[in-house]
Motif scaffolding. Structure first.
Motif, PDB file in Angstrom:
ATOM      1  N   THR A  53      27.092  57.594 -17.719  1.00  0.00           N
ATOM      2  CA  THR A  53      26.258  58.310 -16.762  1.00  0.00           C
ATOM      3  C   THR A  53      26.358  59.820 -16.914  1.00  0.00           C
ATOM      4  N   ALA A  54      27.221  60.305 -17.809  1.00  0.00           N
ATOM      5  CA  ALA A  54      27.430  61.744 -17.963  1.00  0.00           C
ATOM      6  C   ALA A  54      26.220  62.426 -18.564  1.00  0.00           C
ATOM      7  N   ALA A  55      25.516  61.779 -19.461  1.00  0.00           N
ATOM      8  CA  ALA A  55      24.353  62.355 -20.128  1.00  0.00           C
ATOM      9  C   ALA A  55      23.129  61.518 -19.772  1.00  0.00           C
ATOM     10  N   PRO A  56      21.931  62.071 -19.982  1.00  0.00           N
ATOM     11  CA  PRO A  56      20.724  61.267 -19.718  1.00  0.00           C
ATOM     12  C   PRO A  56      20.769  59.955 -20.481  1.00  0.00           C
ATOM     13  N   ARG A  57      20.410  58.899 -19.805  1.00  0.00           N
ATOM     14  CA  ARG A  57      20.422  57.590 -20.448  1.00  0.00           C
ATOM     15  C   ARG A  57      19.210  57.455 -21.366  1.00  0.00           C
ATOM     16  N   THR A  58      19.405  56.791 -22.488  1.00  0.00           N
ATOM     17  CA  THR A  58      18.341  56.632 -23.478  1.00  0.00           C
ATOM     18  C   THR A  58      17.710  55.258 -23.353  1.00  0.00           C
ATOM     19  N   TYR A  59      16.461  55.176 -23.803  1.00  0.00           N
ATOM     20  CA  TYR A  59      15.744  53.909 -23.683  1.00  0.00           C
ATOM     21  C   TYR A  59      14.957  53.614 -24.945  1.00  0.00           C
ATOM     22  N   GLU A  60      14.592  52.343 -25.081  1.00  0.00           N
ATOM     23  CA  GLU A  60      13.687  51.884 -26.135  1.00  0.00           C
ATOM     24  C   GLU A  60      12.822  50.780 -25.546  1.00  0.00           C
ATOM     25  N   VAL A  61      11.516  50.839 -25.770  1.00  0.00           N
ATOM     26  CA  VAL A  61      10.597  49.789 -25.330  1.00  0.00           C
ATOM     27  C   VAL A  61      10.116  49.041 -26.557  1.00  0.00           C
ATOM     28  N   ARG A  62      10.306  47.740 -26.564  1.00  0.00           N
ATOM     29  CA  ARG A  62       9.867  46.896 -27.683  1.00  0.00           C
ATOM     30  C   ARG A  62       8.677  46.060 -27.213  1.00  0.00           C
ATOM     31  N   THR A  63       7.580  46.150 -27.944  1.00  0.00           N
ATOM     32  CA  THR A  63       6.326  45.557 -27.498  1.00  0.00           C
ATOM     33  C   THR A  63       5.917  44.386 -28.361  1.00  0.00           C
ATOM     34  N   PHE A  64       5.570  43.271 -27.714  1.00  0.00           N
ATOM     35  CA  PHE A  64       4.971  42.127 -28.380  1.00  0.00           C
ATOM     36  C   PHE A  64       3.560  41.951 -27.822  1.00  0.00           C
TER      37      PHE A  64
ATOM     38  N   ALA B   8       2.624  36.081 -23.886  1.00  0.00           N
ATOM     39  CA  ALA B   8       2.807  34.645 -23.681  1.00  0.00           C
ATOM     40  C   ALA B   8       1.685  33.826 -24.296  1.00  0.00           C
ATOM     41  N   VAL B   9       0.832  34.464 -25.100  1.00  0.00           N
ATOM     42  CA  VAL B   9      -0.335  33.766 -25.624  1.00  0.00           C
ATOM     43  C   VAL B   9       0.044  32.706 -26.642  1.00  0.00           C
ATOM     44  N   ARG B  10       1.017  33.011 -27.519  1.00  0.00           N
ATOM     45  CA  ARG B  10       1.403  32.078 -28.567  1.00  0.00           C
ATOM     46  C   ARG B  10       2.758  31.475 -28.261  1.00  0.00           C
ATOM     47  N   GLU B  11       2.988  30.270 -28.762  1.00  0.00           N
ATOM     48  CA  GLU B  11       4.254  29.590 -28.530  1.00  0.00           C
ATOM     49  C   GLU B  11       5.421  30.359 -29.127  1.00  0.00           C
ATOM     50  N   ASN B  12       5.216  30.969 -30.290  1.00  0.00           N
ATOM     51  CA  ASN B  12       6.337  31.652 -30.921  1.00  0.00           C
ATOM     52  C   ASN B  12       6.738  32.920 -30.175  1.00  0.00           C
ATOM     53  N   ALA B  13       5.951  33.338 -29.179  1.00  0.00           N
ATOM     54  CA  ALA B  13       6.345  34.489 -28.368  1.00  0.00           C
ATOM     55  C   ALA B  13       7.652  34.200 -27.638  1.00  0.00           C
ATOM     56  N   ASP B  14       7.801  32.979 -27.124  1.00  0.00           N
ATOM     57  CA  ASP B  14       9.038  32.588 -26.456  1.00  0.00           C
ATOM     58  C   ASP B  14      10.217  32.690 -27.411  1.00  0.00           C
ATOM     59  N   ASN B  15      10.042  32.106 -28.602  1.00  0.00           N
ATOM     60  CA  ASN B  15      11.133  32.090 -29.575  1.00  0.00           C
ATOM     61  C   ASN B  15      11.530  33.503 -29.987  1.00  0.00           C
ATOM     62  N   ARG B  16      10.540  34.376 -30.159  1.00  0.00           N
ATOM     63  CA  ARG B  16      10.833  35.749 -30.561  1.00  0.00           C
ATOM     64  C   ARG B  16      11.655  36.459 -29.495  1.00  0.00           C
ATOM     65  N   LEU B  17      11.237  36.303 -28.220  1.00  0.00           N
ATOM     66  CA  LEU B  17      11.957  36.992 -27.157  1.00  0.00           C
ATOM     67  C   LEU B  17      13.407  36.536 -27.100  1.00  0.00           C
ATOM     68  N   TYR B  18      13.619  35.211 -27.023  1.00  0.00           N
ATOM     69  CA  TYR B  18      14.986  34.732 -26.855  1.00  0.00           C
ATOM     70  C   TYR B  18      15.832  34.993 -28.097  1.00  0.00           C
ATOM     71  N   GLY B  19      15.188  35.052 -29.256  1.00  0.00           N
ATOM     72  CA  GLY B  19      15.921  35.442 -30.461  1.00  0.00           C
ATOM     73  C   GLY B  19      16.415  36.876 -30.370  1.00  0.00           C
ATOM     74  N   HIS B  20      15.527  37.782 -29.912  1.00  0.00           N
ATOM     75  CA  HIS B  20      15.916  39.188 -29.759  1.00  0.00           C
ATOM     76  C   HIS B  20      16.990  39.351 -28.683  1.00  0.00           C
ATOM     77  N   LEU B  21      16.849  38.614 -27.585  1.00  0.00           N
ATOM     78  CA  LEU B  21      17.848  38.708 -26.524  1.00  0.00           C
ATOM     79  C   LEU B  21      19.210  38.225 -27.014  1.00  0.00           C
ATOM     80  N   GLY B  22      19.206  37.162 -27.808  1.00  0.00           N
ATOM     81  CA  GLY B  22      20.460  36.660 -28.357  1.00  0.00           C
ATOM     82  C   GLY B  22      21.134  37.671 -29.269  1.00  0.00           C
ATOM     83  N   GLN B  23      20.329  38.376 -30.056  1.00  0.00           N
ATOM     84  CA  GLN B  23      20.899  39.387 -30.948  1.00  0.00           C
ATOM     85  C   GLN B  23      21.492  40.562 -30.171  1.00  0.00           C
ATOM     86  N   LEU B  24      20.944  40.841 -28.992  1.00  0.00           N
ATOM     87  CA  LEU B  24      21.429  41.981 -28.204  1.00  0.00           C
ATOM     88  C   LEU B  24      22.688  41.658 -27.389  1.00  0.00           C
ATOM     89  N   ARG B  25      22.968  40.387 -27.194  1.00  0.00           N
ATOM     90  CA  ARG B  25      24.115  40.043 -26.340  1.00  0.00           C
ATOM     91  C   ARG B  25      25.427  40.663 -26.842  1.00  0.00           C
TER      92      ARG B  25
END
Length: 511
Positions: free
Chosen positions: A15-26, A65-82
C-alpha cells in the motif's frame, strides 16, 4: 452479496506506492470498450497501469461467454495466477463481463482465490468491490440484473488516441437460439443522439480521426425512442463533424438493415466503404431454427444493394458451422451463399452448445468430427475467395491510416501496418528518404502484392508514396511525450499495445 471465501490482505509494502493493474480482455469489441472503462475507473481510483512484463497488484479479467472455450480459457488463466498470487502479498484478482454474469458463484467455487466478481450491469462497482475485499478480507460478489448506469457515463482510458469506440446502445432484443448475449446484456437500451454525438465530438477534440459506433445490433438503434430511421440519421450527423475522417460501425442485423442506411453510407463521405453483416447460415431451414428473421435471398439482396451504391465496399461476415440438425444439404447452402457473397473475410465458428440457450436442448447435436470436417471445407472456400478478392486490389492506390500495430515479420521486412478505408489490413514500406508516418497519420500508396488476409504496398520511389500528417498523429506525439515515450514511428513496432478498430485482421480459427 458477498461470499465468505478469503481474499488477500495487503501488506504495508503493497500500500506504500500506487497499486498497479492489468485488464485482460476476452471477446468482442463491446468487451474491449468495456475494458477501457474498467481501466478508466481504476485510474480514477488511483491505480496505475502495470508496466509491460511486470507483475501487477490487480488483475482484472473481462470475460466472454459466447463460446464454450471461453470458460476453459478463464479458469486456465485463473489457475496460472494462483501460485503467483500466493507469492505476491496484497495481489487481487477480479472477474467481470459476460461469463461472470452467467456463472456468478461458480467462479468463486472453482477459484476461491478470486477477490471480486461483477457483472455486465455494474462495471462501475469494480474499484469499490476491490477495496471492500481488501477491507473485509473476503471475496466480493455483486451481480445486478439490470443496468445500473449507462456505461458511457463512466471514466474511460482509451487504448488509442487516433481512433475510438462509441457505444450507441447496449443489450439486444433478438432471440437467436444459439446466443446467450441477451440474457447477459439485457434488453436493448439506446442512448440519445445528442449524447452520442457529444462523445464523438469529444474524441475528435482529443485528436481522434476515426470512430467506430458499437451496438449488439447497431441498425436497430432508435427503436427504444420510436425512430426506426435513427441509425441512418446518426451516420449522416457524424458526417457533419469537422475533423472526423473515418466512421465505422458494428454489427448490424440483416433483418433490420434498411435502404436508408445504405443511402446514408453511400452519401456520407466519412462513412467507410466497409460492412460487417453476420450471415450465420446460408440454409433457410437453419436460419429458421436459429430464429434469425431473414432468409438467404434477403441477405444476398442487401449485399447487392450495398455494392450497387458502394462498388468497392469490403463485406465481412460471421458464420456458424454445425448448428444442431444441420444436414449436408444445409451446409451446402451455406457454401453456396458464401461463394455468391464474395466476402473479403469471414469469422467462422464451430457451433458451441451453451447452457441456457434454446439450441442447447435441440435434438440432433452433431458429432465433433462432422462439424470439424465441414468447418475445414468452409475455411478452404473462404480463404480462396479472400485471396481472390485481395488479388483484385493489386495496382489500386489506397489511403492507409498508420496504426500502432505491426505485422509478425515487421522486424525482417521493416514494414509498418495500417488500415485502408475499407478496413483491409495493409503492410507498407517507407521509401528511402521519405518521412515515415506516426500512428494516426495517413499515407497514400499503391498495392503491390496480396495475401488472403492482408495487402502489401512497397513504393519503389519516394514519388510513389505520399504522407499526410494528421491531428491524430499530433495526438500520438503528445501521448508519447506525456508517458515519456519516444514519439514517431519507432513506437509503432510490436508490442505498442493499442487496439485497432473494426473486425480482427484474421478469421477466427478456434473451435
Amino acid at each position: 452479496m458477498s461470499s465468505t471465501l478469503p481474499a488477500a490482505t495487503p501488506s504495508s509494502a503493497a500500500t506504500a506506492a500506487p497499486r498497479t493493474y492489468e485488464v485482460r480482455t476476452f471477446g468482442c469489441q463491446m468487451n474491449v470498450h468495456d475494458s477501457e472503462r474498467m481501466s478508466g475507473l481504476l485510474e480514477t481510483a488511483g491505480y496505475v497501469k502495470a508496466a509491460d512484463g511486470s507483475e501487477p497488484d490487480v488483475v482484472v479479467f473481462n470475460t466472454c461467454a459466447v463460446r464454450e472455450n471461453a470458460d476453459n480459457r478463464l479458469y486456465g488463466h485463473l489457475g496460472q495466477l494462483r501460485p503467483v498470487k500466493e507469492k505476491h502479498p496484497g495481489m487481487q484478482i477480479a472477474v467481470g463481463g459476460c461469463l461472470a454474469q452467467k456463472d456468478r458463484d461458480t467462479i468463486l467455487a472453482k477459484a476461491p482465490w478470486v477477490d471480486a466478481v461483477f457483472g455486465t450491469h455494474n462495471v462501475g462497482a469494480l474499484p469499490a468491490l476491490l477495496e471492500r475485499a481488501r477491507h473485509n478480507e473476503e471475496a466480493q460478489l455483486e451481480i445486478l440484473e439490470s443496468l445500473e448506469v449507462f456505461p458511457s457515463t463512466l471514466p474511460t482510458k482509451r487504448d488509442s488516441v487516433y481512433s475510438g469506440w462509441v457505444s450507441i446502445s447496449v443489450g439486444c432484443n433478438n432471440t437467436c437460439t444459439f446466443c446467450i448475449v441477451p440474457s447477459l446484456r439485457g434488453k436493448e437500451r439506446d442512448r440519445r443522439p445528442g449524447e452520442i454525438l457529444a462523445e464523438v465530438q469529444a474524441l475528435v477534440d482529443d485528436g481522434a480521426i476515426e470512430v467506430t459506433l458499437l451496438g449488439q445490433n447497431v441498425n436497430s438503434y432508435g427503436v427504444e425512442f420510436g425512430d426506426r430511421l435513427a441509425f441512418g440519421k446518426l451516420l449522416r450527423a457524424c458526417g457533419e463533424i469537422e475533423g472526423l475522417e473515418r466512421v465505422r460501425f458494428t454489427s448490424p442485423h440483416p433483418a433490420a438493415f434498411t435502404d436508408d442506411v445504405i443511402e446514408a453510407m453511400a452519401e456520407t463521405p466519412n462513412v467507410m466503404p466497409q460492412l460487417h453483416m453476420p450471415l450465420q447460415s446460408g440454409s433457410d431451414r437453419i436460419l429458421r431454427e436459429m430464429r434469425r428473421s431473414y432468409r438467404s435471398a434477403k441477405f444476398l439482396g442487401i449485399l447487392d444493394k450495398v455494392r450497387a451504391r458502394i462498388p468497392h465496399a469490403a463485406i465481412t461476415t460471421d458464420i456458424i458451422v454445425g448448428f444442431p440438425g444441420e444436414t449436408e444439404e444445409d451446409f451446402q447452402a451455406t457454401l453456396d451463399v458464401v461463394e455468391r457473397s464474395r466476402f473479403s473475410n469471414a469469422f467462422t465458428f464451430q457451433y458451441s452448445q451453451r447452457p441456457g440457450t434454446p439450441a442447447a436442448s435441440l435434438p440432433a447435436q452433431l458429432p465433433k468430427a462432422v462439424v470439424q470436417e465441414r468447418y475445414e471445407r468452409l475455411i478452404a472456400l473462404q480463404d480462396r475467395i479472400a485471396a481472390e478478392e485481395n488479388a483484385q486490389q493489386v495496382g489500386r492506390t489506397i489511403e492507409v491510416m498508420a496504426t500502432a500495430q505491426a505485422g509478425r515479420k515487421a522486424g525482417e521486412t521493416h514494414r509498418l501496418s495500417g488500415r485502408a478505408r475499407d478496413n483491409r489490413l495493409v503492410h507498407f514500406s517507407v521509401p528511402a528518404g521519405a518521412e515515415p508516418p506516426r500512428p494516426g497519420d495517413l499515407v497514400t500508396v499503391t498495392v503491390t502484392e496480396s495475401a488472403p488476409f492482408h495487402l502489401i504496398a512497397d513504393p519503389a520511389t519516394a514519388s510513389d508514396y505520399a504522407l499526410r500528417r494528421s491531428r491524430a498523429g499530433d495526438a500520438w506525439d503528445r501521448a508519447q511525450a506525456d508517458s515519456c515515450g519516444v514519439p514517431g514511428p519507432a513506437a509503432a513496432g510490436p508490442g505498442a499495445g493499442s487496439v485497432s478498430l473494426g473486425m480482427p485482421s484474421l478469421p477466427v480459427r478456434t473451435a
